[in-house]
Design an enzyme around this catalytic site. Structure first.
Site, PDB file in Angstrom:
ATOM      1  N   GLY A   1       9.876  26.297 -11.117  1.00  0.00           N
ATOM      2  CA  GLY A   1      11.327  26.465 -11.244  1.00  0.00           C
ATOM      3  C   GLY A   1      11.979  25.410 -10.371  1.00  0.00           C
TER       4      GLY A   1
ATOM      5  N   GLN B   1      18.781  21.898  -5.337  1.00  0.00           N
ATOM      6  CA  GLN B   1      17.559  21.334  -4.753  1.00  0.00           C
ATOM      7  C   GLN B   1      17.420  19.844  -5.031  1.00  0.00           C
ATOM      8  OE1 GLN B   1      14.985  24.653  -6.533  1.00  0.00           O
ATOM      9  NE2 GLN B   1      13.985  24.295  -4.564  1.00  0.00           N
TER      10      GLN B   1
ATOM     11  N   CYS C   1       8.765  27.620  -1.613  1.00  0.00           N
ATOM     12  CA  CYS C   1       9.977  26.992  -2.130  1.00  0.00           C
ATOM     13  C   CYS C   1       9.812  25.480  -2.016  1.00  0.00           C
ATOM     14  CB  CYS C   1      11.191  27.446  -1.325  1.00  0.00           C
ATOM     15  SG  CYS C   1      12.733  26.736  -1.926  1.00  0.00           S
ATOM     16  N   LEU C   2      10.166  24.762  -3.071  1.00  0.00           N
ATOM     17  CA  LEU C   2      10.003  23.303  -3.052  1.00  0.00           C
ATOM     18  C   LEU C   2      10.903  22.661  -1.996  1.00  0.00           C
ATOM     19  CD1 LEU C   2       9.762  22.630  -6.888  1.00  0.00           C
ATOM     20  CD2 LEU C   2       7.900  22.790  -5.221  1.00  0.00           C
TER      21      LEU C   2
ATOM     22  N   HIS D   1      14.473  33.999  -7.870  1.00  0.00           N
ATOM     23  CA  HIS D   1      14.376  32.954  -6.854  1.00  0.00           C
ATOM     24  C   HIS D   1      15.345  31.809  -7.182  1.00  0.00           C
ATOM     25  CE1 HIS D   1      11.976  30.395  -3.907  1.00  0.00           C
ATOM     26  NE2 HIS D   1      12.654  29.488  -4.581  1.00  0.00           N
ATOM     27  N   GLU D   2      15.404  31.441  -8.465  1.00  0.00           N
ATOM     28  CA  GLU D   2      16.271  30.320  -8.870  1.00  0.00           C
ATOM     29  C   GLU D   2      17.750  30.708  -8.844  1.00  0.00           C
ATOM     30  OE1 GLU D   2      12.876  28.303  -8.952  1.00  0.00           O
ATOM     31  OE2 GLU D   2      14.938  27.558  -8.854  1.00  0.00           O
TER      32      GLU D   2
ATOM     33  N   HIS E   1      19.086  30.441  -5.490  1.00  0.00           N
ATOM     34  CA  HIS E   1      19.411  29.060  -5.093  1.00  0.00           C
ATOM     35  C   HIS E   1      20.849  28.712  -5.499  1.00  0.00           C
ATOM     36  CE1 HIS E   1      15.980  27.061  -3.280  1.00  0.00           C
ATOM     37  NE2 HIS E   1      15.153  27.433  -4.249  1.00  0.00           N
TER      38      HIS E   1
HETATM   39  O1  K2U Z   1      12.780  26.989  -6.612  1.00  0.00           O
HETATM   40  C1  K2U Z   1      11.757  26.532  -6.119  1.00  0.00           C
HETATM   41  O2  K2U Z   1      11.682  26.132  -4.959  1.00  0.00           O
HETATM   42  C2  K2U Z   1      10.482  26.521  -6.956  1.00  0.00           C
HETATM   43  C3  K2U Z   1       9.741  27.758  -6.537  1.00  0.00           C
HETATM   44  C4  K2U Z   1       9.944  28.823  -7.563  1.00  0.00           C
HETATM   45  C5  K2U Z   1       9.187  30.060  -7.259  1.00  0.00           C
HETATM   46  C6  K2U Z   1       8.888  30.477  -5.964  1.00  0.00           C
HETATM   47  C7  K2U Z   1       8.159  31.642  -5.768  1.00  0.00           C
HETATM   48  C8  K2U Z   1       7.745  32.396  -6.851  1.00  0.00           C
HETATM   49  C9  K2U Z   1       8.054  31.964  -8.125  1.00  0.00           C
HETATM   50  C10 K2U Z   1       8.763  30.805  -8.325  1.00  0.00           C
HETATM   51  C11 K2U Z   1       8.253  27.430  -6.262  1.00  0.00           C
HETATM   52  O3  K2U Z   1       8.122  26.449  -5.299  1.00  0.00           O
HETATM   53  S1  K2U Z   1       7.376  26.857  -7.599  1.00  0.00           S
HETATM   54  C12 K2U Z   1       5.758  26.817  -6.850  1.00  0.00           C
HETATM   55  C13 K2U Z   1       4.984  27.988  -7.364  1.00  0.00           C
HETATM   56  C14 K2U Z   1       3.998  27.729  -8.299  1.00  0.00           C
HETATM   57  C15 K2U Z   1       3.296  28.788  -8.867  1.00  0.00           C
HETATM   58  C16 K2U Z   1       3.588  30.111  -8.503  1.00  0.00           C
HETATM   59  C17 K2U Z   1       4.592  30.368  -7.562  1.00  0.00           C
HETATM   60  C18 K2U Z   1       5.294  29.299  -6.978  1.00  0.00           C
HETATM   61 ZN    ZN Z   2      13.095  27.554  -4.008  1.00  0.00          ZN
END
Ligand code: K2U
Ligand code: ZN
Length: 186
Positions: free
Chosen positions: A46, A51, A89-90, A131-132, A135
């Site tokens: 996501g 971001q 979180c990225l 989560h998104e 943000h």
């Molecule tokens: O928004 C973001 O920073 C991307 C997030 C989204 C996310 C976080 C936690 C749980 C679900 C989605 C992540 O960094 S994406 C990395 C990731 C990859 C596989 C599973 C969970 C998180």
């Molecule tokens: Zn995030």
């Protein structure tokens, strides 16, 4: 399509409200394409506009079910049940923590053509949508940690940052990173 820099914890934009998208223009569609390219390069599932330094209320999601979801002006209209899982979180690389979220959500949004739609999500998709959407309202997953866990996460973040001042990080696309790795081996 270009891979954009990702704004990290400390960047004011991550804590601001976003503005609803009034008209879905070609420029917005180009931003959407760049956000997908950036999300895949960063191995995310996501990515929200703040971001990548943009204040439009839009996010892109691909949890790996081969559906590229674009949520413009998303509103969660139903949230039920509970689920706990580890999140990252990225924008806060290398920091993780357990977050309780709704198990199932229904979200209303506009798609990349500006057409309204409704989407139901459970498990990982429900978590990612929440989560998104967070943000887009200046909320980060660390806000849900206990005081003790948040303090530990922020201390680890400061240590990892080692006085680094920049509010953005460059995303090294996976294949390029691999290439670097191969060079080092030679
Ligand atoms: O928004 C973001 O920073 C991307 C997030 C989204 C996310 C976080 C936690 C749980 C679900 C989605 C992540 O960094 S994406 C990395 C990731 C990859 C596989 C599973 C969970 C998180
Ligand atoms: Zn995030």
């Amino acid at each position: 399509m270009s891979v954009l820099d990702i704004y990290v914890l400390g960047a004011p934009i991550l804590r601001q409200e976003t503005r609803p998208v009034e008209v879905v223009t070609d420029e917005i569609r180009r931003l959407i394409d760049d956000m997908f390219a950036t999300m895949y390069a960063a191995k995310g599932i996501g990515l929200a506009a703040p971001q990548v330094g943009r204040s439009e209320r839009l996010t892109v999601i691909d949890v790996g079910d081969d559906r590229q979801l674009v949520l413009i002006n998303p509103e969660i209209v139903l949230a039920e049940g509970k689920q706990r899982a580890e999140e990252g979180c990225l924008s806060i690389p290398d920091i993780y923590g357990e977050v309780e979220r709704a198990a199932r959500v229904v979200v209303r949004a506009l798609d990349r053509d500006g057409k309204p739609f409704e989407l139901e999500g459970t498990e990982l998709l429900a978590r990612c949508i929440q989560h998104e959407v967070d943000h887009l309202h200046g909320r980060l997953f660390i806000d849900y940690l206990s005081v003790v866990k948040r303090r530990a996460a922020l201390a680890k973040w400061e240590k990892l940052r080692k006085g680094e001042k920049s509010h953005t990080r460059k995303v090294v696309p996976a294949e390029v990173a691999e290439h670097h790795h191969r060079d080092e081996e030679l």
